[in-house]
Design a protein around this motif. Structure first.
Motif, PDB file in Angstrom:
ATOM      1  N   GLU A 188     -21.105  36.912  -2.800  1.00  0.00           N
ATOM      2  CA  GLU A 188     -21.432  35.853  -3.749  1.00  0.00           C
ATOM      3  C   GLU A 188     -22.154  34.702  -3.053  1.00  0.00           C
ATOM      4  N   ARG A 189     -21.671  34.324  -1.872  1.00  0.00           N
ATOM      5  CA  ARG A 189     -22.266  33.193  -1.144  1.00  0.00           C
ATOM      6  C   ARG A 189     -23.703  33.487  -0.727  1.00  0.00           C
ATOM      7  N   PHE A 190     -23.959  34.713  -0.273  1.00  0.00           N
ATOM      8  CA  PHE A 190     -25.261  35.044   0.302  1.00  0.00           C
ATOM      9  C   PHE A 190     -26.052  36.038  -0.556  1.00  0.00           C
ATOM     10  N   ALA A 191     -25.752  36.052  -1.846  1.00  0.00           N
ATOM     11  CA  ALA A 191     -26.390  37.005  -2.763  1.00  0.00           C
ATOM     12  C   ALA A 191     -27.912  37.046  -2.669  1.00  0.00           C
ATOM     13  N   PRO A 192     -28.605  35.890  -2.538  1.00  0.00           N
ATOM     14  CA  PRO A 192     -30.076  35.953  -2.515  1.00  0.00           C
ATOM     15  C   PRO A 192     -30.644  36.713  -1.319  1.00  0.00           C
ATOM     16  N   TRP A 193     -29.863  36.851  -0.263  1.00  0.00           N
ATOM     17  CA  TRP A 193     -30.388  37.449   0.965  1.00  0.00           C
ATOM     18  C   TRP A 193     -29.821  38.837   1.266  1.00  0.00           C
ATOM     19  N   LEU A 194     -28.808  39.240   0.523  1.00  0.00           N
ATOM     20  CA  LEU A 194     -28.186  40.539   0.787  1.00  0.00           C
ATOM     21  C   LEU A 194     -29.020  41.679   0.223  1.00  0.00           C
ATOM     22  N   PRO A 195     -29.024  42.823   0.892  1.00  0.00           N
ATOM     23  CA  PRO A 195     -29.679  43.999   0.311  1.00  0.00           C
ATOM     24  C   PRO A 195     -28.949  44.436  -0.952  1.00  0.00           C
ATOM     25  N   GLU A 196     -29.652  45.163  -1.800  1.00  0.00           N
ATOM     26  CA  GLU A 196     -29.096  45.514  -3.105  1.00  0.00           C
ATOM     27  C   GLU A 196     -28.015  46.586  -3.026  1.00  0.00           C
ATOM     28  N   THR A 197     -28.120  47.482  -2.064  1.00  0.00           N
ATOM     29  CA  THR A 197     -27.194  48.604  -2.026  1.00  0.00           C
ATOM     30  C   THR A 197     -26.279  48.525  -0.807  1.00  0.00           C
ATOM     31  N   ALA A 198     -25.103  49.129  -0.943  1.00  0.00           N
ATOM     32  CA  ALA A 198     -24.162  49.181   0.173  1.00  0.00           C
ATOM     33  C   ALA A 198     -24.721  49.995   1.322  1.00  0.00           C
TER      34      ALA A 198
END
Length: 239
Positions: A188-198
């Motif tokens: 949640e905190r870093f949602a804009p920078w995380l890749p979309e898939t696990a």
């Protein structure tokens, strides 16, 4: 126009996550044994959907130092614990079922738990999990996205930083669930920078863990804690 951070949604993988933790006789993944284990599943809110706990008789003495941390003495393990081989087989089967379903498994400092489980499996004639994927390691992700934050990175400290409640630290179930919720908080905190898939995040963590180990190696050499010829192992999520 730049989107406000609040408008970014958490990645899809946060909807259902597996969680995994071991408490053991020590910190040597090649020689130490499982004492307690937890494998569970959390929903998007961090609520527990499924949970399984094990208490094993490791077949060896549990050092006083280890017992002081997780609360399980040799006497209790021998009296209440199940045969280690049975426990190892069931833990491996539970994790394999979650991973085969495509659900990511969260493990804090994953190389410790997965490596020790692999060696326990080999010790007891159980087919080991050699390449667990996808795995989410909040320790690696936190270091990657908040590299310069001061202070320790133990689960207790990191959980507090992300406002995740952790009651009963060093109990396998409490640690596993807290780690899962920390992973969701990170998402949640870093949602804009995380890749979309696990799976993509899993791949990135391999590189992050290697770089983090190299950086820590250089620091330890600088302060005299490591010999210049030594290197910390950056293999992830299993060694």
């Amino acid at each position: 126009m730049q989107q406000p951070l609040a408008m970014f949604q958490r990645p899809e993988w946060t909807r259902v996550v597996g969680v995994f933790d071991l408490e053991t006789t020590g910190v040597d993944v090649t020689r130490d044994r499982i004492v307690t284990a937890h494998v569970g599943v959390l929903d998007a809110s961090g609520s527990v959907l499924a949970a399984h706990d094990w208490l094993a008789d490791p077949g060896v003495e549990i050092p006083e130092g280890a017992a002081a941390i997780h609360g399980v003495t040799t006497e209790r393990a021998r009296t209440e614990g199940r045969p280690a081989g049975e426990v190892v087989r069931e833990v491996v089967d539970a994790l394999r079922g979650i991973l085969d379903a495509g659900i990511p498994v969260v493990a804090y400092n994953a190389p410790y738990d997965f490596s020790l489980l692999k060696n326990e499996a080999l010790r007891h004639g159980v087919e080991p999990i050699l390449s667990p994927s996808p795995v989410i390691d909040p320790l690696v992700v936190d270091k990657a996205y908040d590299r310069w934050r001061r202070g320790k990175r133990t689960l207790t400290v990191v959980a507090e930083h992300y406002a995740v409640r952790l009651d009963g630290a060093h109990e396998a179930s409490a640690d596993a669930v807290a780690a899962g919720r920390v992973a969701q908080a990170l998402a949640e905190r870093f949602a804009p920078w995380l890749p979309e898939t696990a799976h993509e995040l899993h791949t990135r963590q391999i590189a992050w863990a290697r770089a983090q180990a190299a950086s820590l190696t250089e620091y330890f050499i600088h302060i005299g804690r490591l010999d210049p010829s030594d290197r910390l192992d950056g293999e992830w999520p299993i060694r």
